[in-house]
Design an enzyme around this catalytic site. Structure first.
Site, PDB file in Angstrom:
ATOM      1  NE  ARG A 207      34.840  48.147  42.362  1.00  0.00           N
ATOM      2  CZ  ARG A 207      34.159  47.706  41.303  1.00  0.00           C
ATOM      3  NH1 ARG A 207      33.266  46.737  41.468  1.00  0.00           N
ATOM      4  NH2 ARG A 207      34.359  48.202  40.104  1.00  0.00           N
ATOM      5  CD  GLU A 234      32.249  44.113  35.029  1.00  0.00           C
ATOM      6  OE1 GLU A 234      32.054  45.124  35.738  1.00  0.00           O
ATOM      7  OE2 GLU A 234      32.635  44.175  33.848  1.00  0.00           O
ATOM      8  CG  HIS A 268      28.367  43.381  34.552  1.00  0.00           C
ATOM      9  ND1 HIS A 268      28.532  43.314  33.198  1.00  0.00           N
ATOM     10  CD2 HIS A 268      28.876  44.595  34.945  1.00  0.00           C
ATOM     11  CE1 HIS A 268      29.115  44.425  32.773  1.00  0.00           C
ATOM     12  NE2 HIS A 268      29.328  45.226  33.802  1.00  0.00           N
ATOM     13  CG  ASP A 319      29.666  47.667  30.189  1.00  0.00           C
ATOM     14  OD1 ASP A 319      29.831  48.816  30.641  1.00  0.00           O
ATOM     15  OD2 ASP A 319      30.057  46.650  30.802  1.00  0.00           O
TER      16      ASP A 319
HETATM   17 ZN   LIG Z   1      29.226  49.394  33.155  1.00  0.00          ZN
END
Ligand SMILES: [Zn+2]
Length: 428
Positions: A207, A234, A268, A319
């Site tokens: 995106r 994700e 993810h 993360d």
């Molecule tokens: Zn990340």
């Protein structure tokens, strides 16, 4: 030359006693030999098992500042997206100096818990209004300096960001992530590449960059043999938006753009479907799961059974750094998979195996492969990256050489790690 003599060493042959690991002056493992009176031991490590150092495949170091700050109500229904707004607010405030300070503190914490290498998915590049600093890579250099000063090995995954969402301009909070053009982004990659650092390219997500950027950055990564990392799948909203804008799912779009390959790591893949998993398997791409962050943000649980069945290599990332502990991160990969499938022993190499050895591979070797690093196992030729496990720790009581890794991953935390070595250098 140094010669370490721990009580046990974990090699590809399992846990071995009475061995000596020799380390060259350049910080590589030069030999593993029997402990005899002929070898002068420089570091005697009784009551210690030496394991390969952990590899953190995916980090945003500055997000460590959000720990404890985003658990209160921000709206009637808090989600990933309301958390993202808080993260954008934190990102807005950063200067090169505060980014350096935050990152240094985060990396010191990573080393203390046993991460020797980190893939830093770095996306805060420019001034808050989006204009480049006089030195366009000053924020990247702040991250790299923090890595050097902490003593951790950083693979800078320089993030490409161009738009706020599919075919939409960036909003006010996203401007400092964005390069004005693909050429401007690649010029910054070129400048960092010329410094000879560990580097990878990382379009933020499907995106955040147009398909043309994906294609070009994929070509660039193959030309220069650089890791290619990207967030995908994700959140369900991303998949719906991708279907609406591009007529396919995010991983299908990556396949169409020709960017899937052994150098690719999908961060993810929480909601990846079977077709997407087959594409990853065919291309030999990896998936990085981040279970503590995915739990914190309410993302969902990755399709572990299907990924394992398709032999897609898994790695772990801390993360958002809401929690830093590779042992806990790996345990939560297995535990969340058990909860998803109401079954036990999911992350295993074969039906009769226990998970300990697989979890160690996910946390070390697989991460090293995803970051293009020569580390992750204790064999000659690899970088001398180790963690020392305290065999007298109460949480490990009852261990045997056969169940050691299962005892570690299911009964302990990184508090049993008493020392970390990166490239042969001990970090206290
Ligand atoms: Zn990340």
């Amino acid at each position: 030359m140094k010669h370490l003599a721990p009580a046990y060493i974990y090699t590809p042959h399992g846990l071995q006693a009475n061995k000596v690991v020799s380390i060259s002056d350049e910080g590589y493992i030069s030999a593993i030999t029997e402990r005899t009176e002929n070898v002068t031991i420089t570091d005697l490590l009784p009551d210690v098992a030496l394991l390969p150092g952990f590899v953190n495949t995916h980090s945003h170091a500055f997000q460590r500042t959000l720990r404890g700050q985003t658990q209160h109500a921000r709206s009637a229904h808090d989600t990933f997206w309301t958390w993202r707004h808080a993260m954008y607010e934190a990102a807005q405030c950063l200067t090169p100096d505060t980014l350096y300070q935050n990152t240094l503190q985060t990396y010191r914490e990573m080393l203390a818990v046993g991460y020797c290498s980190v893939g830093e998915f770095h996306y805060i590049h420019h001034q808050p209004d989006g204009h480049p600093y006089a030195n366009a890579n000053i924020m990247s250099e702040a991250v790299l300096q923090a890595g050097l000063d902490a003593g951790i090995r950083v693979v800078l995954l320089l993030t490409a960001y161009a738009q706020g969402n599919f075919h939409q301009p960036p909003d006010r909070m996203q401007r400092r992530f964005c390069d004005a053009s693909l050429d401007a982004y690649l010029a910054r990659v070129d400048a960092l590449r010329s410094k000879g650092i560990h580097l990878g390219v990382a379009p933020h997500s499907v995106r955040a960059v147009p398909a043309g950027w994906l294609r070009a950055i994929g070509e660039y990564s193959r030309s220069y043999h650089l890791p290619f990392h990207i967030h995908a799948d994700e959140q369900l909203a991303e998949i719906e938006q991708c279907q609406a804008a591009e007529g396919c799912t995010p991983i299908e779009l990556l396949e169409r753009c020709g960017v899937l390959g052994p150098q690719t790591t999908i961060i993810h893949a929480t909601h990846a479907n079977l077709e997407e998993i087959a594409l990853l398997a065919q291309s030999r791409a990896s998936v990085c799961v981040c279970p503590t962050t995915e739990g914190d943000l309410g993302d969902g649980i990755a399709p572990y059974n299907e990924l394992i069945a398709a032999h897609v290599p898994l790695t772990i990332g801390s993360d958002s750094n809401t929690r830093l502990d590779p042992i806990e991160e790996l345990r939560w990969a297995e535990y969340s998979a058990r909860m998803r499938y109401q079954s036990r022993r999911i992350l295993v190499a074969d039906a009769s195996a226990s998970p300990g050895a697989s979890l160690l591979t996910i946390g070390t070797q697989a991460g090293a492969n995803a970051l293009g690093l020569q580390t992750g196992s204790i064999v000659p030729g690899m970088a001398a990256d180790f963690v020392a496990i305290d065999l007298q720790a109460p949480s490990l009581a009852g261990w045997t050489p056969d169940n050691f890794l299962d005892t570690l991953f299911f009964g302990a935390s990184s508090q049993v790690i008493t020392q970390t070595w990166v490239q042969g250098k001990s970090i206290q």
